[in-house]
Design a protein around this motif. Structure first.
Motif, PDB file in Angstrom:
ATOM      1  N   GLY A 223       0.805  -1.209   0.000  1.00 46.28           N
ATOM      2  CA  GLY A 223       0.000   0.000   0.000  1.00 46.28           C
ATOM      3  C   GLY A 223       0.838   1.258   0.000  1.00 46.28           C
ATOM      4  N   ILE A 224       0.144   2.399   0.105  1.00 51.49           N
ATOM      5  CA  ILE A 224       0.786   3.698   0.053  1.00 51.49           C
ATOM      6  C   ILE A 224       1.265   4.100   1.443  1.00 51.49           C
ATOM      7  N   ALA A 225       2.006   5.206   1.492  1.00 52.16           N
ATOM      8  CA  ALA A 225       2.552   5.678   2.763  1.00 52.16           C
ATOM      9  C   ALA A 225       1.446   6.220   3.668  1.00 52.16           C
ATOM     10  N   HIS A 226       1.661   6.079   4.961  1.00 57.04           N
ATOM     11  CA  HIS A 226       0.727   6.627   5.932  1.00 57.04           C
ATOM     12  C   HIS A 226       0.804   8.153   5.916  1.00 57.04           C
ATOM     13  N   SER A 227      -0.329   8.789   5.993  1.00 58.42           N
ATOM     14  CA  SER A 227      -0.342  10.236   6.212  1.00 58.42           C
ATOM     15  C   SER A 227       0.015  10.516   7.666  1.00 58.42           C
ATOM     16  N   SER A 228       0.239  11.790   7.965  1.00 57.92           N
ATOM     17  CA  SER A 228       0.601  12.143   9.340  1.00 57.92           C
ATOM     18  C   SER A 228      -0.522  11.780  10.311  1.00 57.92           C
ATOM     19  N   ARG A 229      -1.769  11.967   9.885  1.00 57.01           N
ATOM     20  CA  ARG A 229      -2.888  11.641  10.769  1.00 57.01           C
ATOM     21  C   ARG A 229      -3.004  10.132  10.963  1.00 57.01           C
ATOM     22  N   THR A 230      -2.797   9.364   9.885  1.00 62.68           N
ATOM     23  CA  THR A 230      -2.852   7.905  10.014  1.00 62.68           C
ATOM     24  C   THR A 230      -1.741   7.407  10.923  1.00 62.68           C
ATOM     25  N   ASP A 412       1.703  16.913   5.438  1.00 65.31           N
ATOM     26  CA  ASP A 412       1.966  15.993   4.334  1.00 65.31           C
ATOM     27  C   ASP A 412       2.080  16.685   2.986  1.00 65.31           C
ATOM     28  N   CYS A 413       2.031  18.000   2.963  1.00 68.28           N
ATOM     29  CA  CYS A 413       2.058  18.720   1.695  1.00 68.28           C
ATOM     30  C   CYS A 413       3.470  18.749   1.124  1.00 68.28           C
ATOM     31  N   LYS A 414       3.594  18.415  -0.135  1.00 70.56           N
ATOM     32  CA  LYS A 414       4.883  18.420  -0.833  1.00 70.56           C
ATOM     33  C   LYS A 414       4.891  19.357  -2.027  1.00 70.56           C
ATOM     34  N   GLU A 415       3.820  20.141  -2.179  1.00 73.40           N
ATOM     35  CA  GLU A 415       3.743  21.084  -3.290  1.00 73.40           C
ATOM     36  C   GLU A 415       4.383  22.404  -2.872  1.00 73.40           C
ATOM     37  N   PRO A 416       5.451  22.834  -3.561  1.00 74.53           N
ATOM     38  CA  PRO A 416       6.117  24.081  -3.131  1.00 74.53           C
ATOM     39  C   PRO A 416       5.248  25.318  -3.293  1.00 74.53           C
ATOM     40  N   SER A 417       4.310  25.301  -4.224  1.00 70.51           N
ATOM     41  CA  SER A 417       3.472  26.475  -4.466  1.00 70.51           C
ATOM     42  C   SER A 417       2.150  26.440  -3.707  1.00 70.51           C
ATOM     43  N   CYS A 418       1.936  25.418  -2.909  1.00 73.57           N
ATOM     44  CA  CYS A 418       0.661  25.285  -2.194  1.00 73.57           C
ATOM     45  C   CYS A 418       0.580  26.310  -1.072  1.00 73.57           C
ATOM     46  N   GLU A 419      -0.572  26.922  -0.930  1.00 70.44           N
ATOM     47  CA  GLU A 419      -0.811  27.901   0.125  1.00 70.44           C
ATOM     48  C   GLU A 419      -1.636  27.332   1.265  1.00 70.44           C
ATOM     49  N   GLY A 420      -2.020  26.063   1.182  1.00 68.23           N
ATOM     50  CA  GLY A 420      -2.772  25.429   2.248  1.00 68.23           C
ATOM     51  C   GLY A 420      -4.246  25.799   2.215  1.00 68.23           C
ATOM     52  N   ASN A 421      -4.974  25.324   3.189  1.00 64.92           N
ATOM     53  CA  ASN A 421      -6.390  25.687   3.329  1.00 64.92           C
ATOM     54  C   ASN A 421      -6.467  27.147   3.765  1.00 64.92           C
ATOM     55  N   ARG A 422      -7.010  27.977   2.914  1.00 64.04           N
ATOM     56  CA  ARG A 422      -6.854  29.428   3.093  1.00 64.04           C
ATOM     57  C   ARG A 422      -8.179  30.166   2.924  1.00 64.04           C
TER      58      ARG A 422
END
Length: 630
Positions: A223-230, A412-422
């Motif tokens: 499976g895939i990697a665990h998220s921080s919450r998982t 868990d965000c890896k997008e350099p241009s992401c501004e998050g929940n805003r």
């Protein structure tokens, strides 16, 4: 090694070795246990202290005060310590009797070392030695390494435990009654057992298990990697299980090796059942146990057949737990009877009253801490319910304000241009605010689709008012001047609602103060869906659009949120059958034919005619047909 008597300076010299830059001495100090000390100074007579990291397990295995010492030194130097290499490193390793594969040796200053020792309350003998060194500029600085730790890890085994599950596997769950000293907080993170988390072997196991579970590319993992919450949930279940083994099964040093014991897992499941925990809680633990077993499988020697049998055994146990402990059915009436439910109309009325009251108090009393907090609470409640389809609480908790210009805060965000929940202000006149939620529960399933919408005018005006002077007053009150707290909403201490439980308690307390009931904020999603799916639903948003803002689909409404889905459909079907029956009776306009039976005298056969006036026709006596239709 026998302890040597202390000199006045607190140390006894044992040897001397020199390299191109440094001079090392091996000494021994009388601590509560015999310890090796490495004395070190450079050829220019600058006092230094060396940090010898043999193996990670060895570093974590030092006494608790030494653990704190290493952490404080690392923090004070901001991880900018000098690394030794080459001959200097080899001499130090040989002098300390350590294995040659020591990863690195770091050097920090005497001032940092003395400060760290005071903060960490190391044994008095070491403090005396350092005090003596500070009084003698030509002396050296020492660092204690417990000898039993070095001896235990000098030649580590690549497979330190027997990688095999306990067999035979239990065929039934043992009987379990709650013990007399039952405690809800029995995990290793609870105060009585928290020190066990820092034990060497357990810390090493948890570090390796975390790396195995959270690494983006781990091809020997299913499976895939665990998220921080998982990962946080998995870590919680691990510590709860180990705490149970330590507190109730008298395991002195709990490690992840206990997951190889199927009897302990069976007893822990019985303990959960006796404590009245839900089947979802137990199944989450069993899923965590399977992850731990797969981690053991990835280690050298982890190809034993018992692991395959153990995974199948856990799968069977999970299925039977789900079957024997069904999810309790909930309905609005039952929740209202126990004070855990408010209908949509009452909830909207309560939040609307809080909005009007906060704005009126702000106009009458001005900006104070109390009026600012009331404005904050009204804005938070309006975000949870009333103006918007109930957005996920995780999105509300992680919502940053327009003034925050830093990077995305999602772990868990890896997008350099992401501004998050805003929350953004698109224009001031006319006022237009927009909410963008790139990080929501189904973001991965939706191909990273962003939930984005413009805020309704009434809610935008309320948020705009709060983000001005009231929010600044709260930050100043909590000594967080400016925008030190990046999140839109904050708790009573000026911190964001990072933990979900904090927001739950905060909401419940506020709702009770407004005359409501202590309903969980997540229950607002059920309240909304219950109204939208009811037969008396008022005009409102489309179900598909509302489900999109809520972060799921209409199908999930029926499965998880609509608590009256089955009884409502069943009752509607029964009510509809009555009108269906009446329609069937009215639609039958053709009269039934008048069928008469008569007997022919010449043959004795029975003939059927449409009327009494029609004559019977002769029939063949040889015929096998007894009844004929004319």
């Amino acid at each position: 090694m026998q302890a040597l008597p202390l000199t006045q300076s607190g140390i006894q010299q044992r040897g001397l070795m020199s390299s191109s830059e440094y001079t090392f001495k091996l000494v021994q100090v009388c601590l509560p246990e015999p310890s090796k000390l490495v004395v070190m100074c450079d050829k220019r007579k600058r006092q230094c202290v060396c940090l010898c990291q043999v193996y990670k397990s060895c570093l974590d295995g030092l006494l608790p005060n030494y653990q704190a010492f290493y952490r404080v030194c690392s923090r004070l130097t901001k991880h900018q310590s000098t690394l030794l290499s080459g001959q200097d490193k080899q001499l130090l390793v040989a002098l300390a009797g350590m294995d040659v594969s020591v990863p690195h040796v770091a050097v920090v200053s005497l001032a940092v070392c003395c400060r760290a020792l005071k903060l960490c309350k190391v044994p008095a003998a070491v403090l005396h030695a350092f005090d003596d060194i500070r009084l003698k500029p030509a002396s050296q600085v020492v660092l204690g390494l417990p000898e039993h730790i070095l001896a235990a890890h000098a030649q580590p085994s690549p497979n330190p435990v027997q990688l095999q599950m306990t067999t035979p596997f239990p065929v039934t769950l043992p009987e379990c009654a709650l013990p007399a000293d039952f405690k809800k907080q029995h995990g290793l993170l609870a105060k009585p057992h928290k020190h066990l988390v820092h034990r060497a072997v357990l810390a090493q196991h948890m570090g390796e298990f975390k790396s195995f579970s959270t690494s983006p590319f781990q091809l020997n993992r299913k499976g895939i990697a665990h998220s921080s919450r998982t990962w946080q949930n998995s870590e919680k279940h691990v510590y709860l299980f180990l705490g149970y083994c330590h507190h109730y099964q008298q395991v002195s040093q709990p490690t992840l090796q206990l997951f190889l014991s199927s009897p302990l897992i069976a007893q822990f499941v019985s303990f959960h059942i006796a404590a009245g925990h839900s089947q979802l809680y137990i199944r989450n633990f069993l899923s965590c146990a399977k992850c731990v077993l797969r981690w053991w499988q990835s280690k050298p020697g982890g190809n034993h057949p018992s692991f395959v049998e153990g995974l199948e055994w856990l799968q069977t146990l999970g299925l039977q737990v789900a079957d024997q402990l069904p999810r309790p059915s909930k309905d609005p009436k039952g929740l209202a009877d126990i004070g855990k439910w408010m209908c949509a109309a009452d909830l909207v009325h309560t939040i609307h009253g809080a909005e009007q009251q906060s704005q009126a108090q702000m106009q009458q009393q001005g900006v104070t801490v109390e009026t600012s907090r009331d404005m904050h609470d009204a804005a938070l409640a309006a975000m949870i319910f009333s103006h918007l389809p109930p957005v996920r609480l995780s999105c509300i908790r992680s919502l940053v304000g327009p003034a925050y210009l830093g990077p995305c805060l999602h772990p868990d965000c890896k997008e350099p241009s992401c501004e998050g929940n805003r929350l953004s202000i698109m224009s001031e006149s006319p006022l237009l605010m927009r909410i963008s939620l790139p990080h929501h529960k189904n973001a991965r399933k939706w191909g990273k689709a962003v939930i984005e919408f413009d805020v309704p005018s009434d809610l935008a005006q309320l948020l705009h008012t709060y983000l001005g002077a009231p929010r600044k007053a709260l930050l100043e009150h909590h000594l967080l001047i400016g925008d030190a707290c990046p999140y839109v909403f904050m708790d009573m201490h000026g911190r964001g609602f990072v933990a979900a439980a904090v927001l739950t308690l905060y909401w419940q307390k506020w709702l009770v103060s407004r005359g409501g009931v202590p309903m969980n904020p997540s229950m607002c999603r059920q309240v909304f869906v219950d109204e939208r799916q009811s037969d008396s639903a008022t005009a409102g948003p489309s179900n598909q659009g509302a489900a999109m803002v809520m972060g799921h689909s209409v199908k999930q409404w029926d499965k998880w949120y609509d608590m009256q889905y089955h009884p409502r459909l069943a009752q509607n079907a029964v009510d509809g059958m009555q009108s269906w029956r009446a329609a069937m009776l009215q639609s039958h306009t053709l009269a039934a034919p008048d069928l008469t039976l008569s007997t022919a005298l010449h043959c004795g056969h029975v003939l059927v005619s449409d009327s009494e006036e029609s004559r019977y026709q002769s029939c063949c006596c040889d015929s096998d047909i007894d009844i004929e239709l004319d």
